[in-house]
Write a protein that holds these residues in place. Structure first.
Motif, mmCIF file in Angstrom:
data_model
loop_
_atom_site.group_PDB
_atom_site.id
_atom_site.type_symbol
_atom_site.label_atom_id
_atom_site.label_comp_id
_atom_site.label_asym_id
_atom_site.label_seq_id
_atom_site.Cartn_x
_atom_site.Cartn_y
_atom_site.Cartn_z
ATOM 1 N N MET A 1 0.825 -1.203 0.000
ATOM 2 C CA MET A 1 0.000 0.000 0.000
ATOM 3 C C MET A 1 0.861 1.255 0.000
ATOM 4 O O MET A 1 1.976 1.250 0.538
ATOM 5 N N THR A 2 0.322 2.308 -0.584
ATOM 6 C CA THR A 2 1.029 3.584 -0.581
ATOM 7 C C THR A 2 0.518 4.398 0.592
ATOM 8 O O THR A 2 -0.586 4.909 0.572
ATOM 9 N N ASP A 3 1.321 4.498 1.650
ATOM 10 C CA ASP A 3 0.862 5.214 2.826
ATOM 11 C C ASP A 3 1.854 6.296 3.246
ATOM 12 O O ASP A 3 1.815 6.809 4.340
ATOM 13 N N LYS A 4 2.782 6.638 2.353
ATOM 14 C CA LYS A 4 3.770 7.681 2.642
ATOM 15 C C LYS A 4 3.489 8.881 1.763
ATOM 16 O O LYS A 4 2.745 8.806 0.799
ATOM 17 N N LEU A 5 4.122 10.005 2.109
ATOM 18 C CA LEU A 5 3.987 11.184 1.276
ATOM 19 C C LEU A 5 4.709 10.957 -0.040
ATOM 20 O O LEU A 5 5.573 10.098 -0.168
ATOM 21 N N SER A 6 4.346 11.749 -1.037
ATOM 22 C CA SER A 6 4.940 11.601 -2.364
ATOM 23 C C SER A 6 6.452 11.691 -2.306
ATOM 24 O O SER A 6 7.030 12.425 -1.511
ATOM 25 N N GLY A 7 7.093 10.938 -3.194
ATOM 26 C CA GLY A 7 8.537 10.986 -3.273
ATOM 27 C C GLY A 7 9.053 12.362 -3.621
ATOM 28 O O GLY A 7 10.207 12.687 -3.353
ATOM 29 N N THR A 8 8.209 13.203 -4.222
ATOM 30 C CA THR A 8 8.661 14.556 -4.563
ATOM 31 C C THR A 8 8.835 15.406 -3.318
ATOM 32 O O THR A 8 9.504 16.432 -3.362
ATOM 33 N N LEU A 9 8.249 14.986 -2.209
ATOM 34 C CA LEU A 9 8.327 15.793 -0.995
ATOM 35 C C LEU A 9 9.766 15.971 -0.537
ATOM 36 O O LEU A 9 10.164 17.036 -0.075
ATOM 37 N N ALA A 10 10.571 14.934 -0.677
ATOM 38 C CA ALA A 10 11.952 15.011 -0.222
ATOM 39 C C ALA A 10 12.754 16.025 -1.013
ATOM 40 O O ALA A 10 13.808 16.470 -0.570
ATOM 41 N N LYS A 11 12.257 16.420 -2.178
ATOM 42 C CA LYS A 11 12.986 17.344 -3.038
ATOM 43 C C LYS A 11 12.578 18.799 -2.845
ATOM 44 O O LYS A 11 13.154 19.679 -3.443
ATOM 45 N N THR A 12 11.554 19.049 -2.020
ATOM 46 C CA THR A 12 11.003 20.392 -1.961
ATOM 47 C C THR A 12 12.021 21.425 -1.502
ATOM 48 O O THR A 12 11.988 22.567 -1.930
ATOM 49 N N ALA A 13 12.952 21.029 -0.617
ATOM 50 C CA ALA A 13 13.925 21.993 -0.123
ATOM 51 C C ALA A 13 14.877 22.429 -1.225
ATOM 52 O O ALA A 13 15.531 23.462 -1.118
ATOM 53 N N LEU A 14 14.976 21.648 -2.303
ATOM 54 C CA LEU A 14 15.892 21.954 -3.387
ATOM 55 C C LEU A 14 15.227 22.749 -4.507
ATOM 56 O O LEU A 14 15.890 23.132 -5.457
ATOM 57 N N VAL A 15 13.929 22.964 -4.427
ATOM 58 C CA VAL A 15 13.217 23.667 -5.483
ATOM 59 C C VAL A 15 13.582 25.151 -5.449
ATOM 60 O O VAL A 15 13.419 25.811 -4.423
ATOM 61 N N THR A 246 -5.617 7.927 4.553
ATOM 62 C CA THR A 246 -5.202 8.095 5.949
ATOM 63 C C THR A 246 -5.603 6.822 6.683
ATOM 64 O O THR A 246 -6.209 5.924 6.100
ATOM 65 N N SER A 247 -5.319 6.759 7.964
ATOM 66 C CA SER A 247 -5.653 5.555 8.732
ATOM 67 C C SER A 247 -7.147 5.293 8.779
ATOM 68 O O SER A 247 -7.589 4.149 8.870
ATOM 69 N N SER A 248 -7.958 6.364 8.691
ATOM 70 C CA SER A 248 -9.405 6.197 8.746
ATOM 71 C C SER A 248 -10.067 6.280 7.364
ATOM 72 O O SER A 248 -11.287 6.187 7.253
ATOM 73 N N HIS A 249 -9.257 6.468 6.347
ATOM 74 C CA HIS A 249 -9.755 6.639 4.966
ATOM 75 C C HIS A 249 -8.814 5.825 4.091
ATOM 76 O O HIS A 249 -7.937 6.371 3.427
ATOM 77 N N ASN A 250 -9.006 4.496 4.101
ATOM 78 C CA ASN A 250 -7.902 3.635 3.734
ATOM 79 C C ASN A 250 -8.270 2.520 2.763
ATOM 80 O O ASN A 250 -7.655 1.459 2.773
ATOM 81 N N ALA A 251 -9.250 2.766 1.892
ATOM 82 C CA ALA A 251 -9.645 1.722 0.944
ATOM 83 C C ALA A 251 -8.503 1.410 -0.020
ATOM 84 O O ALA A 251 -7.743 2.292 -0.427
ATOM 85 N N GLN A 252 -8.406 0.154 -0.395
ATOM 86 C CA GLN A 252 -7.351 -0.276 -1.308
ATOM 87 C C GLN A 252 -7.410 0.482 -2.631
ATOM 88 O O GLN A 252 -6.392 0.779 -3.246
ATOM 89 N N GLU A 253 -8.640 0.809 -3.061
ATOM 90 C CA GLU A 253 -8.816 1.545 -4.327
ATOM 91 C C GLU A 253 -8.063 2.863 -4.309
ATOM 92 O O GLU A 253 -7.484 3.273 -5.321
#
Length: 319
Positions: A1-15, A246-253
């Protein structure tokens, strides 16, 4: 499951910080929220992001181009509260007023007086080109009076000619209707490749197909209008996923949709905006989450979106 923030988040400080007047142009940078699907967070993105940028010190002008006038409502400018002499974006399109005459300060409701009338406080640096339900007639107007079709491009041309001057640190945000009719096209064809079209996608729906259609529509606009009557190079550089799990909004779809978009549009996905009931409250309360609930998920997530788009805080808090 994808439960982390987008991979682009780690790059925001470099923008790098966004160039608000790229290539020496004289009209403000334009960011349009567009997707031919209803309820995809176009208005929420416009108003919440607009509030965050304004609080960061940018001069933000929201163009409420949706006949539902939801951006105006959230910004404390419901039609029933409009002064009779107040001009709107409908007047602007018809050439009956100037941009400044159709623009009002955004505000938020703080309570009610003893007679039950709403009380408001203005949001510093945030303005809205007042919406109008008569925008439902815009496509008819533009069909019958084709000379009006270039209304938005002509507006940017006033800056190019020196008739108007962009304010320092000014940004325009467009809240567009959920279709690709003449009103939407008339705004998008005024955009250059330095501007940006952002499609907000709800991962709870089927908007990933709508994103593909948007890209085809933008290409068609470029082929039809570019080099003719306007720049017509509106560009999608980022995709915004909203109502992510989120933990309470977590359907596989929902996880499947996130993974599909990440796979199909690598490197384009902005930091995720998590599902939250706070966003829906802004309509009734007439106040955006960055003001009413600054620590809420939408406020925190859109702060990261602003960073990823290259809008650093120009007025950081001391200490």
């Amino acid at each position: 499951m994808t439960d982390k923030l987008s991979g682009t988040l780690a790059k925001t400080a470099l923008v790098p910080a966004r160039d608000l007047l790229p290539r020496g142009r004289r009209h403000p940078l334009i960011i349009a929220m567009a997707l031919a699907a209803g309820g995809t967070a176009k208005t929420s993105t416009t108003t919440i992001l607009g509030t965050i940028l304004a609080l960061r010190g940018y001069i933000v002008r929201i163009f409420d181009l949706d006949p539902q006038c939801n951006s105006s409502e959230i910004c404390g400018r419901r039609e029933e509260h409009r002064e009779p002499e107040q001009k709107t974006v409908w007047d602007l399109i018809q050439g009956l007023c100037t941009l400044d005459e159709a623009t009002v300060p955004a505000r938020y409701r703080t309570g009610y007086d003893d007679d039950g009338n709403p009380l408001f406080k203005e949001v510093p640096n945030l303005f809205v080109v007042h919406g109008d339900s008569q925008l439902t007639d815009t496509d008819t107007l533009l069909a019958n009076k084709p000379q009006k079709f270039n209304w938005f491009y002509n507006l940017t041309g006033q800056y190019t000619k020196g008739d108007m001057e962009a304010q320092d640190r000014e940004v325009w945000l467009l809240d567009l209707p959920a279709n690709y009719g003449k009103l939407t096209v008339s705004a998008l064809i005024a955009m250059t490749e330095d501007d940006e079209v952002i499609p907000p996608l709800l991962v709870t729906g089927k908007e990933s197909g709508a994103l593909e259609k948007l890209l085809k529509e933008l290409l068609a606009m470029q082929r039809e209008f570019s080099g003719d009557m306007a720049p017509a190079t509106p560009t999608v550089k980022h995709v915004l996923l909203c109502a992510t799990p989120t933990s309470s909004h977590n359907a596989q779809e929902y996880h499947d949709t996130v993974e599909e978009v990440e796979r199909d549009y690598p490197g384009m996905v902005l930091p995720y905006v998590r599902h939250s009931g706070v966003t829906a409250k802004q309509y009734r309360r007439q106040v955006t989450p960055p003001i009413s609930d600054p620590k809420s998920a939408p406020s925190v997530d859109y702060e990261k979106v602003a960073d990823a788009l290259g809008f650093p805080d120009l007025e950081p808090a001391e200490g």
